[in-house]
Design a protein around this motif. Structure first.
Motif, PDB file in Angstrom:
ATOM      1  N   ALA A 223      29.786  40.092  24.068  1.00  0.00           N
ATOM      2  CA  ALA A 223      29.867  40.183  25.584  1.00  0.00           C
ATOM      3  C   ALA A 223      28.190  40.603  26.022  1.00  0.00           C
ATOM      4  O   ALA A 223      27.484  40.156  27.009  1.00  0.00           O
ATOM      5  N   THR A 224      27.844  41.872  25.082  1.00  0.00           N
ATOM      6  CA  THR A 224      26.611  42.350  25.481  1.00  0.00           C
ATOM      7  C   THR A 224      25.757  41.268  25.037  1.00  0.00           C
ATOM      8  O   THR A 224      24.383  41.256  25.632  1.00  0.00           O
ATOM      9  N   ARG A 225      25.572  40.651  23.667  1.00  0.00           N
ATOM     10  CA  ARG A 225      24.664  39.420  23.100  1.00  0.00           C
ATOM     11  C   ARG A 225      24.498  38.619  24.397  1.00  0.00           C
ATOM     12  O   ARG A 225      23.463  38.188  24.406  1.00  0.00           O
ATOM     13  N   ASP A 226      25.689  38.064  25.008  1.00  0.00           N
ATOM     14  CA  ASP A 226      25.538  37.041  26.139  1.00  0.00           C
ATOM     15  C   ASP A 226      25.049  37.566  27.276  1.00  0.00           C
ATOM     16  O   ASP A 226      24.149  36.718  27.692  1.00  0.00           O
ATOM     17  N   TYR A 227      25.102  38.783  27.856  1.00  0.00           N
ATOM     18  CA  TYR A 227      24.391  39.298  28.769  1.00  0.00           C
ATOM     19  C   TYR A 227      22.819  39.260  28.603  1.00  0.00           C
ATOM     20  O   TYR A 227      22.231  39.042  29.410  1.00  0.00           O
ATOM     21  N   LEU A 228      22.525  39.874  27.621  1.00  0.00           N
ATOM     22  CA  LEU A 228      21.023  39.883  27.251  1.00  0.00           C
ATOM     23  C   LEU A 228      20.269  38.522  27.112  1.00  0.00           C
ATOM     24  O   LEU A 228      19.150  38.286  27.451  1.00  0.00           O
ATOM     25  N   GLU A 229      20.944  37.758  26.447  1.00  0.00           N
ATOM     26  CA  GLU A 229      20.690  36.230  26.368  1.00  0.00           C
ATOM     27  C   GLU A 229      20.282  35.575  27.493  1.00  0.00           C
ATOM     28  O   GLU A 229      19.660  34.592  27.645  1.00  0.00           O
ATOM     29  N   ARG A 230      21.218  35.936  28.423  1.00  0.00           N
ATOM     30  CA  ARG A 230      21.204  35.055  29.769  1.00  0.00           C
ATOM     31  C   ARG A 230      19.861  35.608  30.627  1.00  0.00           C
ATOM     32  O   ARG A 230      19.168  34.544  31.239  1.00  0.00           O
ATOM     33  N   GLN A 231      19.621  36.917  30.505  1.00  0.00           N
ATOM     34  CA  GLN A 231      18.411  37.240  31.277  1.00  0.00           C
ATOM     35  C   GLN A 231      18.238  38.737  30.669  1.00  0.00           C
ATOM     36  O   GLN A 231      18.981  39.615  30.456  1.00  0.00           O
TER      37      GLN A 231
END
Length: 282
Positions: free
Chosen positions: A201-209
């Motif tokens: 979830a952290t990786r996804d959040y950072l990849e989104r913005q």
């Protein structure tokens, strides 16, 4: 003192532990310091818990009501298989928990991925967050240093102490740092699902913005603390936060990814200098 009813508020200065029943799982909360003081919320990183702040808390309670939350899936909070562990959902739960505790305004500090959760809280509840402090929080995935140690496989769960030590070793500035036993135990309390889901979830959040772009839009006072010898995130990436107007960046020589454990006094000094300016009383 232990408080089992999430609706009770303790008015003295002793430590209070409570369980708040939220719709998607119970959340464990610790409170220290005078309840009338400005609120300072501390959010732990991945595969960690409220205990990661234990050494820092006594240095902060002279001027703050210090609140710590075990995010869903961690520590003594529930670890359900069903609910979303996406960072916006974790941020929403944090906001609900502060509402239950009667907190109207707080400075929010996060270590590692906890800084990303702190950002998510501010995005959803700008009325609640006075200022943000991020401690060794990578600004984006391009700053991530791929680990040398092998990941823990499902067949190896629950892991033994030595496997957890190898998994966690890059979280400190030097090989051989003695990781506190209670933190090893906290990793083992997680399920394999909550470990992988929360890290993903952290990786996804950072990849989104990237975080600096999110923070620029928020306009909140920002402190960034970074151990210069971080082995998980390039410490030079702390400069990315300079795009946030007014951001203050403190580099800590000789420390790694976890200054809250490696040098609590130095970390607390940075935090207290910042909160002295931006703390608000409810």
């Amino acid at each position: 003192m232990t408080v089992s009813d999430g609706n009770r508020h303790v008015e003295d200065e002793t430590t209070a532990s409570s369980t708040l029943s939220l719709d998607d799982g119970d959340i464990h909360v610790c409170q220290d310091g005078p309840r009338h003081a400005p609120a300072l919320l501390l959010i732990h990183g991945s595969a960690s818990s409220t205990r990661s702040w234990d050494s820092l808390v006594p240095l902060l309670t002279g001027s703050h009501r210090v609140i710590r939350i075990d995010l869903l899936g961690h520590g003594r909070s529930a670890k359900p298989a069903g609910p979303s562990y996406a960072l916006p959902d974790q941020g929403r739960r944090v906001g609900v928990a502060l509402d239950r505790l009667g907190v109207e305004r707080a400075i929010v500090a996060g270590h590692s991925s906890g800084g990303a959760v702190a950002t998510a809280v501010a995005e959803q509840r700008p009325d609640l967050v006075t200022a943000l402090a991020l401690i060794n929080t990578g600004p984006g995935m391009d700053a991530f240093i791929a680990p040398e140690s092998a990941a823990i496989a499902p067949s190896q769960w629950p892991p033994d102490d030595e496997r957890i030590r190898r998994f966690a070793s890059s979280g400190f500035s030097r090989e051989g740092y003695e990781i506190p036993q209670e933190l090893l135990d906290e990793v083992r309390l997680m399920t394999y699902h909550t470990l992988t889901a929360t890290m993903g979830a952290t990786r996804d959040y950072l990849e989104r913005q990237a975080l600096p772009d999110r923070l620029k839009a928020l306009g909140k006072p920002l402190l960034v603390i970074f151990g210069e010898d971080d082995r998980r995130w390039r410490s030079s990436s702390a400069a990315d936060y300079r795009t946030v107007p007014g951001a203050k960046i403190e580099m800590l020589p000789g420390l790694g990814h976890s200054p809250i454990l490696e040098d609590p006094p130095r970390t607390a000094a940075c935090l207290l200098a910042f909160t002295a300016i931006h703390a608000a009383r409810d």
